[in-house]
Every structure is written in structure tokens, then in C-alpha cells.
Design a protein around this motif. Sequence first.
Motif, PDB file in Angstrom:
ATOM      1  N   THR A  41       0.859  -1.181   0.000  1.00 20.61           N
ATOM      2  CA  THR A  41       0.000   0.000   0.000  1.00 20.61           C
ATOM      3  C   THR A  41       0.897   1.233   0.000  1.00 20.61           C
ATOM      4  O   THR A  41       2.035   1.191   0.474  1.00 20.61           O
ATOM      5  N   TRP A  42       0.389   2.328  -0.537  1.00 23.72           N
ATOM      6  CA  TRP A  42       1.137   3.583  -0.553  1.00 23.72           C
ATOM      7  C   TRP A  42       1.206   4.155   0.845  1.00 23.72           C
ATOM      8  O   TRP A  42       0.223   4.132   1.584  1.00 23.72           O
ATOM      9  N   GLU A  43       2.357   4.693   1.186  1.00 21.19           N
ATOM     10  CA  GLU A  43       2.591   5.239   2.521  1.00 21.19           C
ATOM     11  C   GLU A  43       3.324   6.571   2.423  1.00 21.19           C
ATOM     12  O   GLU A  43       4.301   6.688   1.677  1.00 21.19           O
ATOM     13  N   HIS A  44       2.820   7.557   3.152  1.00 25.89           N
ATOM     14  CA  HIS A  44       3.550   8.802   3.369  1.00 25.89           C
ATOM     15  C   HIS A  44       4.256   8.625   4.714  1.00 25.89           C
ATOM     16  O   HIS A  44       3.593   8.523   5.751  1.00 25.89           O
ATOM     17  N   ILE A  45       5.569   8.561   4.697  1.00 27.20           N
ATOM     18  CA  ILE A  45       6.321   8.340   5.935  1.00 27.20           C
ATOM     19  C   ILE A  45       6.027   9.470   6.914  1.00 27.20           C
ATOM     20  O   ILE A  45       5.689   9.236   8.065  1.00 27.20           O
ATOM     21  N   VAL A  46       6.171  10.706   6.448  1.00 29.29           N
ATOM     22  CA  VAL A  46       5.708  11.867   7.202  1.00 29.29           C
ATOM     23  C   VAL A  46       4.287  12.103   6.705  1.00 29.29           C
ATOM     24  O   VAL A  46       4.063  12.272   5.508  1.00 29.29           O
ATOM     25  N   ASN A  47       3.327  12.075   7.618  1.00 30.25           N
ATOM     26  CA  ASN A  47       1.907  12.124   7.238  1.00 30.25           C
ATOM     27  C   ASN A  47       1.481  13.499   6.722  1.00 30.25           C
ATOM     28  O   ASN A  47       0.797  14.242   7.399  1.00 30.25           O
ATOM     29  N   ALA A  54      10.176  10.924  -3.434  1.00 29.69           N
ATOM     30  CA  ALA A  54      10.571   9.542  -3.128  1.00 29.69           C
ATOM     31  C   ALA A  54      11.172   9.408  -1.736  1.00 29.69           C
ATOM     32  O   ALA A  54      11.257   8.309  -1.200  1.00 29.69           O
ATOM     33  N   ASP A  55      11.553  10.527  -1.111  1.00 33.04           N
ATOM     34  CA  ASP A  55      12.071  10.470   0.255  1.00 33.04           C
ATOM     35  C   ASP A  55      10.947  10.375   1.288  1.00 33.04           C
ATOM     36  O   ASP A  55      11.198  10.113   2.465  1.00 33.04           O
ATOM     37  N   ASN A  56       9.702  10.565   0.851  1.00 33.84           N
ATOM     38  CA  ASN A  56       8.563  10.475   1.771  1.00 33.84           C
ATOM     39  C   ASN A  56       7.526   9.436   1.349  1.00 33.84           C
ATOM     40  O   ASN A  56       6.674   9.061   2.145  1.00 33.84           O
ATOM     41  N   ILE A  57       7.593   8.978   0.123  1.00 35.50           N
ATOM     42  CA  ILE A  57       6.634   7.983  -0.363  1.00 35.50           C
ATOM     43  C   ILE A  57       7.297   6.618  -0.309  1.00 35.50           C
ATOM     44  O   ILE A  57       8.445   6.453  -0.712  1.00 35.50           O
ATOM     45  N   ALA A  58       6.559   5.644   0.195  1.00 35.65           N
ATOM     46  CA  ALA A  58       7.092   4.284   0.305  1.00 35.65           C
ATOM     47  C   ALA A  58       5.949   3.302   0.118  1.00 35.65           C
ATOM     48  O   ALA A  58       4.782   3.684   0.067  1.00 35.65           O
ATOM     49  N   LEU A  59       6.313   2.032   0.040  1.00 35.70           N
ATOM     50  CA  LEU A  59       5.329   0.958   0.038  1.00 35.70           C
ATOM     51  C   LEU A  59       5.465   0.189   1.334  1.00 35.70           C
ATOM     52  O   LEU A  59       6.579  -0.167   1.748  1.00 35.70           O
ATOM     53  N   CYS A  60       4.337  -0.017   1.982  1.00 36.09           N
ATOM     54  CA  CYS A  60       4.335  -0.838   3.192  1.00 36.09           C
ATOM     55  C   CYS A  60       3.144  -1.786   3.113  1.00 36.09           C
ATOM     56  O   CYS A  60       2.239  -1.597   2.312  1.00 36.09           O
ATOM     57  N   CYS A  61       3.175  -2.811   3.946  1.00 33.29           N
ATOM     58  CA  CYS A  61       2.085  -3.782   3.916  1.00 33.29           C
ATOM     59  C   CYS A  61       0.814  -3.160   4.492  1.00 33.29           C
ATOM     60  O   CYS A  61       0.860  -2.168   5.230  1.00 33.29           O
ATOM     61  N   THR A  62      -0.298  -3.732   4.125  1.00 35.99           N
ATOM     62  CA  THR A  62      -1.593  -3.234   4.585  1.00 35.99           C
ATOM     63  C   THR A  62      -1.681  -3.243   6.104  1.00 35.99           C
ATOM     64  O   THR A  62      -2.224  -2.327   6.711  1.00 35.99           O
ATOM     65  N   SER A  63      -1.107  -4.254   6.730  1.00 37.16           N
ATOM     66  CA  SER A  63      -1.151  -4.368   8.183  1.00 37.16           C
ATOM     67  C   SER A  63      -0.423  -3.204   8.862  1.00 37.16           C
ATOM     68  O   SER A  63      -0.958  -2.573   9.775  1.00 37.16           O
ATOM     69  N   CYS A  64       0.795  -2.903   8.414  1.00 38.40           N
ATOM     70  CA  CYS A  64       1.540  -1.785   9.002  1.00 38.40           C
ATOM     71  C   CYS A  64       0.859  -0.456   8.704  1.00 38.40           C
ATOM     72  O   CYS A  64       0.766   0.413   9.577  1.00 38.40           O
ATOM     73  N   ASN A  65       0.354  -0.290   7.478  1.00 34.04           N
ATOM     74  CA  ASN A  65      -0.300   0.959   7.107  1.00 34.04           C
ATOM     75  C   ASN A  65      -1.544   1.193   7.958  1.00 34.04           C
ATOM     76  O   ASN A  65      -1.780   2.296   8.447  1.00 34.04           O
ATOM     77  N   ALA A  66      -2.332   0.149   8.173  1.00 33.39           N
ATOM     78  CA  ALA A  66      -3.545   0.280   8.988  1.00 33.39           C
ATOM     79  C   ALA A  66      -3.184   0.603  10.432  1.00 33.39           C
ATOM     80  O   ALA A  66      -3.857   1.393  11.092  1.00 33.39           O
TER      81      ALA A  66
END
Length: 106
Positions: A41-47, A54-66
Amino acid sequence: MSNRWGIPKDVEEQVIARDKKCVYCGEDFEKVHLSRKTKPTWEHIVNDIRINGADNIALCCTSCNASKGSKLLEIWLESSHCKGRNINKKTVSEVVRKAILNPPTL
């Protein structure tokens, strides 16, 4: 994978090439998503959805994102989700460690 967050196409391509596993828990993404742990899932490291580099956008699993949701990264890293999965400043991916040391801004 497409996004609805206004992430520029070049950043999207760079992140997809870089993040082959969750940037937080390290779970490998699979083509067939049998669980929330293997679906990227798409993730903004800093919300802040305005920070779309690309320094703030990452991919993380649905579980961590939720679990992270809109929490600040430093607060979330202290959560039971992270503690139970040994997710901390030392175990996260390099892009997250860099964001902790030097948070992306507009």
C-alpha cells in the motif's frame, strides 16, 4: 499499481522499483495477496500528502499501514504493533531511517 494520492508518475515508478518489501516490517510483497502482510500500500512516511517525493513515499504492507494510520512515525514505532513485530528505528528500511534523521518537508 495506481494511486489516488497525487504521487507523480516518476516517483511512483522509483518507489515501486525500490520497495520490494514492507519498509517497516520487511515482509516480502507477493503477486497473489493471501494476507494483509503481502499486499503493498502507498505510505507517506511523514503524514503530509503534499510531500510526494521519493524520500517520503514508500510501500508498506496493509497491516503496518492500517496500524500506523495518521500517527506520527516516532509515536507509532512505540506502539504494541511495532514492539510485537520488532519494528524499530534500527530495523526499518533505509528510506524510513533517513526520514527519521532528516524528515522530508515541502
